[in-house]
Design a protein around this motif. Structure first.
Motif, PDB file in Angstrom:
ATOM      1  N   VAL A 124       0.825  -1.220  -0.054  1.00  0.00           N
ATOM      2  CA  VAL A 124       0.067   0.099   0.039  1.00  0.00           C
ATOM      3  C   VAL A 124       0.846   1.350  -0.044  1.00  0.00           C
ATOM      4  O   VAL A 124       0.670   2.193  -0.723  1.00  0.00           O
ATOM      5  N   TYR A 125       1.749   1.213   0.808  1.00  0.00           N
ATOM      6  CA  TYR A 125       2.928   2.512   0.841  1.00  0.00           C
ATOM      7  C   TYR A 125       3.581   2.715  -0.625  1.00  0.00           C
ATOM      8  O   TYR A 125       3.860   3.713  -1.055  1.00  0.00           O
ATOM      9  N   LYS A 126       3.861   1.545  -1.144  1.00  0.00           N
ATOM     10  CA  LYS A 126       4.525   1.730  -2.357  1.00  0.00           C
ATOM     11  C   LYS A 126       3.766   2.143  -3.552  1.00  0.00           C
ATOM     12  O   LYS A 126       4.010   2.881  -4.401  1.00  0.00           O
ATOM     13  N   VAL A 127       2.498   1.725  -3.587  1.00  0.00           N
ATOM     14  CA  VAL A 127       1.631   2.186  -4.474  1.00  0.00           C
ATOM     15  C   VAL A 127       1.238   3.751  -4.152  1.00  0.00           C
ATOM     16  O   VAL A 127       1.088   4.336  -5.272  1.00  0.00           O
ATOM     17  N   ALA A 128       0.816   3.954  -3.034  1.00  0.00           N
ATOM     18  CA  ALA A 128       0.569   5.353  -2.612  1.00  0.00           C
ATOM     19  C   ALA A 128       1.797   6.135  -3.034  1.00  0.00           C
ATOM     20  O   ALA A 128       1.593   7.225  -3.535  1.00  0.00           O
ATOM     21  N   PHE A 129       2.970   5.893  -2.553  1.00  0.00           N
ATOM     22  CA  PHE A 129       4.119   6.618  -3.179  1.00  0.00           C
ATOM     23  C   PHE A 129       4.271   6.823  -4.502  1.00  0.00           C
ATOM     24  O   PHE A 129       4.498   8.012  -5.116  1.00  0.00           O
ATOM     25  N   ALA A 130       3.941   5.891  -5.503  1.00  0.00           N
ATOM     26  CA  ALA A 130       4.106   5.823  -6.871  1.00  0.00           C
ATOM     27  C   ALA A 130       3.089   6.788  -7.426  1.00  0.00           C
ATOM     28  O   ALA A 130       3.406   7.610  -8.273  1.00  0.00           O
ATOM     29  N   ILE A 131       1.905   6.607  -6.737  1.00  0.00           N
ATOM     30  CA  ILE A 131       0.701   7.684  -7.318  1.00  0.00           C
ATOM     31  C   ILE A 131       1.164   9.056  -6.982  1.00  0.00           C
ATOM     32  O   ILE A 131       1.019  10.139  -7.893  1.00  0.00           O
TER      33      ILE A 131
END
Length: 122
Positions: A7-14
């Protein structure tokens, strides 16, 4: 544990993608645009028609300018006094929404012959 990292990786990518898009738009809006004439004649209608009309006048505008103009506001129509030379894209688009109409002041002097007055108008 693995789900929270994902979730953190996806949020950071967005957030990273949004940041890059914003920086790109800021850079694009500061690119100078060469306006060939002091006044521009714009048709009444949608923003897309206005951009197409400006492209016919020789200005290099893209679909990004259409969306920026929608965000700024509705452009004026008629013959507008914009100014000639190099202008930033965002300043040019802002002038399209706030420009005044170009007009000439004609003074009729009593006793002046009609031919001279009509020649001044033409």
């Amino acid at each position: 544990m693995k789900n929270s990292q994902l979730v953190y990786k996806v949020a950071f990518a967005i957030l990273d993608f949004i940041f890059i898009v914003i920086i790109s738009l800021i850079f694009y809006s500061t690119i100078p645009l060469i306006v060939p004439t002091k006044t521009l004649k714009l048709p009444r209608g949608s923003v897309t028609n206005t951009i197409k009309s400006l492209q016919k006048h020789g200005l290099k505008l893209s679909i990004i300018d259409t969306y920026l103009l929608v965000a700024i506001g509705q452009p004026k129509s008629g013959e507008l006094n914009i100014g000639k030379g190099k202008i930033n894209r965002i300043d040019f688009l802002h002038k399209l929404t706030t420009a005044t109409e170009a007009f000439d002041i004609i003074t009729l002097i009593p006793g002046e012959t009609r031919e001279i007055f009509l020649k001044d108008i033409a």
